[in-house]
Scaffold this motif. Structure first.
Motif, PDB file in Angstrom:
ATOM      1  N   GLY A 161      15.908  45.701  60.822  1.00 52.86           N
ATOM      2  CA  GLY A 161      14.840  46.504  60.016  1.00 52.86           C
ATOM      3  C   GLY A 161      16.072  45.341  58.591  1.00 52.86           C
ATOM      4  O   GLY A 161      16.859  44.999  59.121  1.00 52.86           O
ATOM      5  N   ARG A 162      15.995  46.483  57.524  1.00 53.73           N
ATOM      6  CA  ARG A 162      16.789  45.547  56.168  1.00 53.73           C
ATOM      7  C   ARG A 162      18.230  45.849  55.883  1.00 53.73           C
ATOM      8  O   ARG A 162      19.140  45.051  56.103  1.00 53.73           O
ATOM      9  CB  ARG A 162      15.887  46.182  54.972  1.00 53.73           C
ATOM     10  N   TYR A 163      18.725  47.039  56.238  1.00 54.31           N
ATOM     11  CA  TYR A 163      19.668  47.785  56.965  1.00 54.31           C
ATOM     12  C   TYR A 163      20.121  48.737  57.690  1.00 54.31           C
ATOM     13  O   TYR A 163      19.355  49.527  57.714  1.00 54.31           O
ATOM     14  CB  TYR A 163      20.774  47.820  55.398  1.00 54.31           C
ATOM     15  N   TYR A 164      21.107  48.662  58.086  1.00 54.32           N
ATOM     16  CA  TYR A 164      21.792  50.049  58.897  1.00 54.32           C
ATOM     17  C   TYR A 164      22.459  50.531  57.975  1.00 54.32           C
ATOM     18  O   TYR A 164      24.219  49.924  58.250  1.00 54.32           O
ATOM     19  CB  TYR A 164      22.032  49.454  60.225  1.00 54.32           C
ATOM     20  N   THR A 165      23.102  51.739  57.403  1.00 53.71           N
ATOM     21  CA  THR A 165      23.924  52.554  57.553  1.00 53.71           C
ATOM     22  C   THR A 165      25.004  53.104  57.033  1.00 53.71           C
ATOM     23  O   THR A 165      23.976  54.640  58.607  1.00 53.71           O
ATOM     24  CB  THR A 165      23.798  53.226  55.753  1.00 53.71           C
ATOM     25  N   THR A 166      26.025  52.855  58.157  1.00 56.67           N
ATOM     26  CA  THR A 166      27.052  53.574  58.998  1.00 56.67           C
ATOM     27  C   THR A 166      27.391  55.232  58.541  1.00 56.67           C
ATOM     28  O   THR A 166      27.196  55.361  57.588  1.00 56.67           O
ATOM     29  CB  THR A 166      28.123  53.164  59.074  1.00 56.67           C
ATOM     30  N   GLY A 216      20.607  43.794  57.661  1.00 61.96           N
ATOM     31  CA  GLY A 216      19.550  43.868  58.769  1.00 61.96           C
ATOM     32  C   GLY A 216      18.946  41.900  59.445  1.00 61.96           C
ATOM     33  O   GLY A 216      19.238  41.681  58.268  1.00 61.96           O
ATOM     34  N   LEU A 217      18.657  42.077  59.963  1.00 58.54           N
ATOM     35  CA  LEU A 217      17.170  40.742  60.334  1.00 58.54           C
ATOM     36  C   LEU A 217      16.427  40.642  59.250  1.00 58.54           C
ATOM     37  O   LEU A 217      15.426  39.628  58.779  1.00 58.54           O
ATOM     38  CB  LEU A 217      17.176  40.632  61.306  1.00 58.54           C
ATOM     39  N   ASP A 218      15.781  41.872  58.366  1.00 61.00           N
ATOM     40  CA  ASP A 218      14.570  41.694  57.285  1.00 61.00           C
ATOM     41  C   ASP A 218      13.590  41.324  58.026  1.00 61.00           C
ATOM     42  O   ASP A 218      12.788  40.441  56.836  1.00 61.00           O
ATOM     43  CB  ASP A 218      15.385  41.596  56.212  1.00 61.00           C
ATOM     44  N   ILE A 219      13.512  41.917  59.312  1.00 58.60           N
ATOM     45  CA  ILE A 219      12.141  41.389  60.148  1.00 58.60           C
ATOM     46  C   ILE A 219      11.049  42.505  59.403  1.00 58.60           C
ATOM     47  O   ILE A 219      10.386  41.999  59.645  1.00 58.60           O
ATOM     48  CB  ILE A 219      11.757  40.940  61.203  1.00 58.60           C
ATOM     49  N   LEU A 220      11.778  43.659  59.711  1.00 56.27           N
ATOM     50  CA  LEU A 220      10.661  44.716  60.022  1.00 56.27           C
ATOM     51  C   LEU A 220      11.024  45.843  58.588  1.00 56.27           C
ATOM     52  O   LEU A 220      11.653  45.919  58.283  1.00 56.27           O
ATOM     53  CB  LEU A 220      10.517  45.823  60.747  1.00 56.27           C
ATOM     54  N   ASP A 221       9.830  46.356  57.962  1.00 48.64           N
ATOM     55  CA  ASP A 221       9.704  46.953  56.458  1.00 48.64           C
ATOM     56  C   ASP A 221      10.099  48.584  57.143  1.00 48.64           C
ATOM     57  O   ASP A 221       9.631  49.659  57.130  1.00 48.64           O
ATOM     58  CB  ASP A 221       8.775  46.908  56.068  1.00 48.64           C
ATOM     59  N   LEU A 222      11.477  48.388  56.843  1.00 45.54           N
ATOM     60  CA  LEU A 222      11.843  50.015  57.404  1.00 45.54           C
ATOM     61  C   LEU A 222      13.783  50.153  57.421  1.00 45.54           C
ATOM     62  O   LEU A 222      14.629  48.445  57.183  1.00 45.54           O
ATOM     63  CB  LEU A 222      11.730  50.056  58.829  1.00 45.54           C
ATOM     64  N   HIS A 223      14.823  50.577  57.172  1.00 50.54           N
ATOM     65  CA  HIS A 223      15.635  51.117  57.138  1.00 50.54           C
ATOM     66  C   HIS A 223      16.253  51.969  57.614  1.00 50.54           C
ATOM     67  O   HIS A 223      15.295  52.711  57.422  1.00 50.54           O
ATOM     68  CB  HIS A 223      16.222  50.895  55.228  1.00 50.54           C
ATOM     69  N   GLY A 260       8.690  51.823  56.332  1.00 57.03           N
ATOM     70  CA  GLY A 260       7.815  50.898  54.626  1.00 57.03           C
ATOM     71  C   GLY A 260       6.843  50.784  55.563  1.00 57.03           C
ATOM     72  O   GLY A 260       6.456  51.370  56.687  1.00 57.03           O
ATOM     73  N   PRO A 261       5.717  50.603  53.993  1.00 59.63           N
ATOM     74  CA  PRO A 261       4.119  50.853  54.896  1.00 59.63           C
ATOM     75  C   PRO A 261       3.718  49.084  55.097  1.00 59.63           C
ATOM     76  O   PRO A 261       2.577  49.712  55.802  1.00 59.63           O
ATOM     77  CB  PRO A 261       3.788  50.607  53.312  1.00 59.63           C
ATOM     78  N   SER A 262       4.363  48.169  55.210  1.00 61.91           N
ATOM     79  CA  SER A 262       4.000  47.178  56.672  1.00 61.91           C
ATOM     80  C   SER A 262       3.996  48.027  57.849  1.00 61.91           C
ATOM     81  O   SER A 262       3.385  46.950  58.047  1.00 61.91           O
ATOM     82  CB  SER A 262       4.962  45.961  56.441  1.00 61.91           C
ATOM     83  N   VAL A 285       5.805  43.168  67.800  1.00 59.09           N
ATOM     84  CA  VAL A 285       7.077  43.743  67.565  1.00 59.09           C
ATOM     85  C   VAL A 285       6.755  45.381  67.681  1.00 59.09           C
ATOM     86  O   VAL A 285       6.090  45.845  67.248  1.00 59.09           O
ATOM     87  CB  VAL A 285       7.799  43.232  66.345  1.00 59.09           C
ATOM     88  N   ILE A 286       7.873  45.032  68.984  1.00 63.04           N
ATOM     89  CA  ILE A 286       7.830  47.501  69.253  1.00 63.04           C
ATOM     90  C   ILE A 286       9.336  47.876  68.951  1.00 63.04           C
ATOM     91  O   ILE A 286       9.902  46.829  69.558  1.00 63.04           O
ATOM     92  CB  ILE A 286       7.635  47.540  70.153  1.00 63.04           C
ATOM     93  N   GLY A 287       9.449  48.163  68.170  1.00 61.01           N
ATOM     94  CA  GLY A 287      11.391  48.892  67.507  1.00 61.01           C
ATOM     95  C   GLY A 287      10.706  50.390  68.637  1.00 61.01           C
ATOM     96  O   GLY A 287      10.120  51.045  67.862  1.00 61.01           O
ATOM     97  N   THR A 288      12.208  51.086  69.439  1.00 61.61           N
ATOM     98  CA  THR A 288      11.763  52.080  69.276  1.00 61.61           C
ATOM     99  C   THR A 288      13.044  52.862  70.008  1.00 61.61           C
ATOM    100  O   THR A 288      14.314  51.551  70.360  1.00 61.61           O
ATOM    101  CB  THR A 288      10.676  53.040  71.384  1.00 61.61           C
TER     102      THR A 288
END
Ligand code: GLN
Length: 253
Positions: free
Chosen positions: A101-106, A114-121, A159-161, A188-191
């Protein structure tokens, strides 16, 4: 001759809560189907040629491993995105899911890019989300259940994508609030489902293998395998979440 290349990313670093069982399940099930495959283990510092990869497996890791993986992959991020857009298959678990995703806040408020491949944070919360989890996934029609084990501080927001992998029937899922679990974008499947995920969900193993075959426009007929043991394990995992003790324990969250 049909053959798929399965890449196992950073096996010595990304492997929490039995994730390597997913690679075992992919290889065993490909073998039972008679599907030829290569298994390529990728270690930090190795140059990955995504053009040769059909199915990339990324196990989970905590913050240290997440930072290491992003640093090791960031210069290959555009090549990875191109492969994803072409339809390369990825299964990413937990921390690997988050780092796509875009980022991971600890939990200390440090934002790990993140690698900004998936529309999520993802934002970590104080209390970890731990326990057995059951979701209903519309990857299939009619939908099928997927079972696993989750243990994460991260609250992931889609996110919407991207679409969710499934709807939470029992457990916390992406963030414990919106009843979504995981994310799907192209192949791509993330889980957050650990356990390992695939041995108790053979239909997802076959789904990933079939997508990897189709990615190279290949044709291959799968055998009808005896899944009685996998089904028994799947049903036992669902039954476990229905036990009064389990409900009491997980209600403390
Ligand atoms: N460090 C991440 C978190 O706690 C990853 C956990 C996991 O992979 N299950 O949310």
């Amino acid at each position: 001759m049909v053959k798929i290349n399965i890449y196992y990313l950073y096996p010595d670093h990304l492997n929490l809560y039995g994730d390597r069982g997913n690679i075992i399940a992919l290889c065993r099930r490909a073998g039972w189907h008679g599907l030829p495959f290569n298994l390529v283990s990728v270690h930090p510092g190795d140059r990955i040629n995504f053009a040769k990869c059909d199915l990339l497996f990324m196990g989970s890791g905590q913050e240290y491993e997440q930072k290491m993986a992003v640093n090791a992959l960031k210069e290959r991020r555009d090549a990875l995105l191109e492969a994803v857009e072409r339809g390369m298959v990825i299964l990413a678990i937990g921390g690997s899911y988050q780092l796509l995703g875009r980022y991971y806040t600890t939990v200390r408020g440090v934002r790990l890019p993140g690698l900004d491949i998936l529309d999520l944070h993802t934002e970590a919360g104080r209390k970890r989300m731990i326990g057995n989890i059951v979701i209903r996934s519309a990857l299939w029609d009619p939908p099928r259940t997927l079972v696993g084990f989750e243990n994460h501080a991260g609250r992931t927001h889609l996110g919407p994508s991207v679409k969710p992998l499934g709807e939470v029937i029992h457990g916390h899922g992406n963030n414990g609030a919106d009843k979504t679990e995981g994310a799907v974008y192209n192949n791509v499947i993330g889980t957050y489902l650990h356990g390992a995920l695939l041995p108790k969900n053979p239909w997802l193993t076959d789904y990933l293998l079939q997508k990897a075959i189709a990615y190279r426009s290949q044709q291959f007929a799968f055998k009808s395998l005896d899944e009685s043991m996998e089904l028994q394990a799947h049903r036992a995992a669902i039954q476990l979440t229905r036990s009064p003790w389990h409900k009491l324990r997980s209600s403390r969250f």
